[in-house]
Design an enzyme around this catalytic site. Structure first.
Site, PDB file in Angstrom:
ATOM      1  N   TYR A  34     -14.985 -33.842 -19.338  1.00  0.00           N
ATOM      2  CA  TYR A  34     -15.070 -32.648 -20.174  1.00  0.00           C
ATOM      3  C   TYR A  34     -13.790 -32.449 -20.978  1.00  0.00           C
ATOM      4  O   TYR A  34     -13.819 -32.248 -22.199  1.00  0.00           O
ATOM      5  CB  TYR A  34     -15.353 -31.437 -19.292  1.00  0.00           C
ATOM      6  CG  TYR A  34     -15.411 -30.120 -20.025  1.00  0.00           C
ATOM      7  CD1 TYR A  34     -16.504 -29.783 -20.814  1.00  0.00           C
ATOM      8  CD2 TYR A  34     -14.365 -29.206 -19.937  1.00  0.00           C
ATOM      9  CE1 TYR A  34     -16.555 -28.578 -21.491  1.00  0.00           C
ATOM     10  CE2 TYR A  34     -14.407 -27.995 -20.603  1.00  0.00           C
ATOM     11  CZ  TYR A  34     -15.505 -27.691 -21.394  1.00  0.00           C
ATOM     12  OH  TYR A  34     -15.543 -26.502 -22.067  1.00  0.00           O
ATOM     13  N   SER A  75     -12.194 -25.856 -26.533  1.00  0.00           N
ATOM     14  CA  SER A  75     -11.904 -25.256 -25.238  1.00  0.00           C
ATOM     15  C   SER A  75     -10.409 -25.311 -24.983  1.00  0.00           C
ATOM     16  O   SER A  75      -9.697 -26.210 -25.459  1.00  0.00           O
ATOM     17  CB  SER A  75     -12.633 -26.012 -24.123  1.00  0.00           C
ATOM     18  OG  SER A  75     -12.188 -25.614 -22.843  1.00  0.00           O
TER      19      SER A  75
END
Length: 702
Positions: A592, A579
């Site tokens: 995250y 990501s």
């Protein structure tokens, strides 16, 4: 009776529907008949045999009636053929070809004349078997390869057995390679035996004929059923292949052995191109591999040319003893066994080659027989590997029948070679389209039922790869597999339910992958979750869940992939779908972002470890891929919308405007990057990161 016996002795039933056929033209009845015959492997194998009809049609130039031969075209399969799969040729021109024939030593040149006989500019190429149909003086002709018939044809006393079973109704002709000369033989046989309804060709198959489409179909079934009845009476209750000397392992144990052996074999046989495996432990296969006479029969090779072309001169019998369970010993000696097979194949080529023979082809075995376990086949793609296995099951059935009533005979070595290295077959191979960029490659995609996972799988499938989708959501997996197999075919899509945080589940999934496809070339580690919370509200459970799935999960699937890659010894590619947040911090997403940063650093470490083995590890960093993503459902969507002070509808637009390029990022965009990093286009890239985020300066890697 055993299950094997029941399958062997079951009678063929007519599937002809008079009501359905009533309104059909003669070509349509030919198609109907062909599809019915090809629907049962006991009648003919995939791609084997052919059918024809002689039809009166208006000539497109003169308008006058012309007799036209409709015959299955080159390379087709009667079970799945459509109307466009038939070649159409003028019968008067086919008869005129006799004036061009210079004798058997020149018969191959007759194939070059067939295009001159084409009716109505049909682009479908006529096959080498066209004269065999043209010169039989009946309107409808079936040429099939039934196991029960070939068992007679491949017996040492096949002519006597033919007379014993069929009397004068079905004739017999000695072995002759398919071609123009055999067509003339059939014509001569029909002229001399006007009451015969067909003929058995030694070591080849069955021809039957009639003047009505339904009559021809039902005659073919009746003749095969008579052979089935004969073997039923002769063999019932008798042990096949000299009786069993090995006992089959349990279902799970057989698959466990296959899962360890298949990647090892795959590594040895993928030198020229990546190969795909297929495993078969059906009752017929187990009966054969466990039998006393299996090694001797296997060494004789197959008989029918179609069987032989798919399965090579002979299989390789793996030195596994199910009673001893000597798997480690087998794996240690596998290199020597395969090298010995290659040497034997090269010697066969040198003994039999002719001045104009094509160069030696891949010397590796196609079929691998393992006592107590089953049969493995390797080929350039999954469908070919599966079909090769089906052909060898046909060969097993033939050997069972022939050896039970007579002595089984394989094709003489020189005849076998002349078919395998037939210049006409070589020309057909040269006309094959160039393989796609991922042909023969096997990919595992975790998070495979989500938007990015499915898009990546679809991209790989479009380039010829086989893909196993792994996901924790079983219902979503089923939907994804249905969608992808509907577009790309059932052979190339498999699924496995897998929790990437479970060491046991990951190991089981890789075993399943090895059995289904033989090994692995590409791992796309894409399983994911997303969470958003201020640090004070981030629970230990939430933190651990992010780390478990996004870091530990990536470690577990990568470690297992490295194990298979090293066993195969042919390199590999790992693609992490990380990501933008692994490089650029984001508010209210510490768990995250940290886990994603861990992924990226893990990839760098693995790139260092894998390089010497040709294992490349790279990363794709998406950002804000909302469409089709299960991560962007429910709480995460609500949380990110709240963080940025917008609503659900405005979030995608917010992300688009935040990007430098002002563009939305779609699953297909991530898939394109994942394709590049898995393909040979990036063969010199490892340890790299590709950002697919429409531009975000905080995520620049330098």
């Amino acid at each position: 009776m055993t299950t094997v016996d029941q399958k062997l002795h079951a009678q063929l039933q007519s599937l002809w529907d008079d009501e359905r056929a009533a309104g059909m033209s003669e070509p349509e009845k030919l198609l109907y008949r062909s599809n019915l015959l090809g629907s049962d492997k006991r009648i003919t194998n995939y791609g084997g045999g052919n059918t024809s009809a002689k039809v009166m049609q208006a000539d497109p130039l003169t308008g006058e009636d012309a007799e036209v031969l409709w015959v299955k075209g080159s390379g087709g399969d009667v079970g799945s053929i459509g109307m466009d799969g038939f070649a159409t040729l003028y019968m008067d021109k086919l008869r005129a070809l006799k004036g061009k024939y210079r004798g058997v030593e020149f018969e191959d040149e007759m194939v070059g004349f067939l295009p001159h006989c084409t009716f109505n500019l049909n682009p479908r190429a006529a096959s080498i078997d066209t004269p065999l149909h043209a010169y039989v003086p009946k309107r409808h002709v079936d040429h099939m390869h039934p196991d029960a018939i070939i068992a007679i044809a491949a017996s040492r006393d096949s002519e006597e057995l033919t007379r014993r079973v069929f009397g004068s109704e079905i004739g017999w002709l000695p072995w002759k390679k398919p071609g123009y000369e055999l067509g003339l033989w059939l014509e001569k046989f029909c002229a001399e035996n006007p009451d015969a309804k067909g003929v058995i060709l030694e070591s080849h198959g069955l021809f039957t004929w009639a003047d009505d489409a339904k009559d021809c179909y039902e005659l073919t079934l009746a003749i095969i059923n008579r052979a089935i009845d004969f073997f039923d009476a002769e063999t019932r209750g008798k042990p096949a292949f000299g009786g069993a000397i090995h006992k089959a392992l349990s279902d799970d144990a057989r698959r466990s052995v296959a899962a360890r052996i298949m990647p090892a074999i795959r590594g040895f046989v993928s030198g020229n191109q990546h190969m795909v495996g297929h495993f078969d432990d059906s009752d017929a296969v187990l009966e054969f591999v466990n039998a006393r006479d299996m090694p001797a029969l296997a060494a004789l090779g197959t008989s029918c040319p179609d069987h032989f072309l798919r399965t090579k001169i002979r299989p390789l019998v793996v030195n596994f003893d199910p009673a001893r369970g000597n798997l480690d010993e087998v794996l240690a000696g596998l290199a020597d066994q395969i090298a010995a097979y290659r040497d034997d194949y090269a010697a066969y080529y040198d003994r039999c080659k002719r001045a104009d023979s094509p160069a030696i082809r891949d010397p590796n075995a196609v079929v691998y027989l393992i006592p107590g376990v089953g049969m493995i086949t390797f080929a350039k793609d999954k469908a070919t590997a599966r079909i090769s296995g089906e052909f060898y099951v046909n060969a097993i059935n033939v050997m069972r029948g022939a050896s039970s009533v007579s002595e089984y005979c394989g094709l003489p070595e020189q005849e076998a070679f002349d078919i395998e290295y037939w210049l006409l077959e070589e020309a057909k191979l040269q006309r094959m389209p160039k393989p796609k960029s991922l042909a023969g490659r096997v990919a595992l995609v975790t998070g495979g039922a989500g938007g990015i996972g499915m898009a990546t799988a679809a991209r790989y499938l479009s380039e010829g790869a086989c893909v196993m989708l792994a996901d924790i959501n079983e219902d979503a997996l089923e939907d994804a597999a249905k969608a992808l197999s509907g577009r790309h075919g059932a052979d190339v899509v498999r699924t496995v339910q897998m929790n990437v945080t479970s060491e046991t589940a990951v190991a089981a999934a890789y075993d399943e992958l090895a059995v289904e496809y033989g090994g692995l070339d590409i791992l796309v580690s894409n399983a994911g979750i997303a969470s958003s919370a201020p640090i004070e509200e981030t629970s230990l459970e939430l933190w651990n869940r992010n780390i478990a799935i996004l870091s530990t999960g990536y470690f577990l699937v990568s470690r297992a992939a490295f194990g298979i890659f090293r066993t195969q010894g042919i390199g590999g590619a790992v693609v992490f779908v990380a990501s933008k947040n692994g490089l650029a911090a984001s508010p209210n997403a510490a768990a995250y972002c940290t886990a994603k940063a861990s992924e990226i650093h893990l990839a760098r470490c693995l790139a260092l470890e894998g390089a010497e083995a040709g294992i490349r590890v790279n990363v794709v960093n998406p950002d804000a891929v909302l469409r089709g993503s299960r991560i962007w459902e429910g709480e995460w969507l609500d949380q990110r919308a709240s963080t940025y002070g917008t609503d659900k509808d405005g979030l995608e637009e917010m992300y688009r405007q935040r990007s430098m390029l002002k563009r939305s990022v779609l699953p297909e965009d991530i898939a394109e990057a994942a394709y590049f990093l898995a393909s040979d286009r990036s063969a010199k890239s490892t340890g790299n990161i590709i950002n697919v985020d429409a531009g975000n300066k905080e995520a620049f890697t330098r």
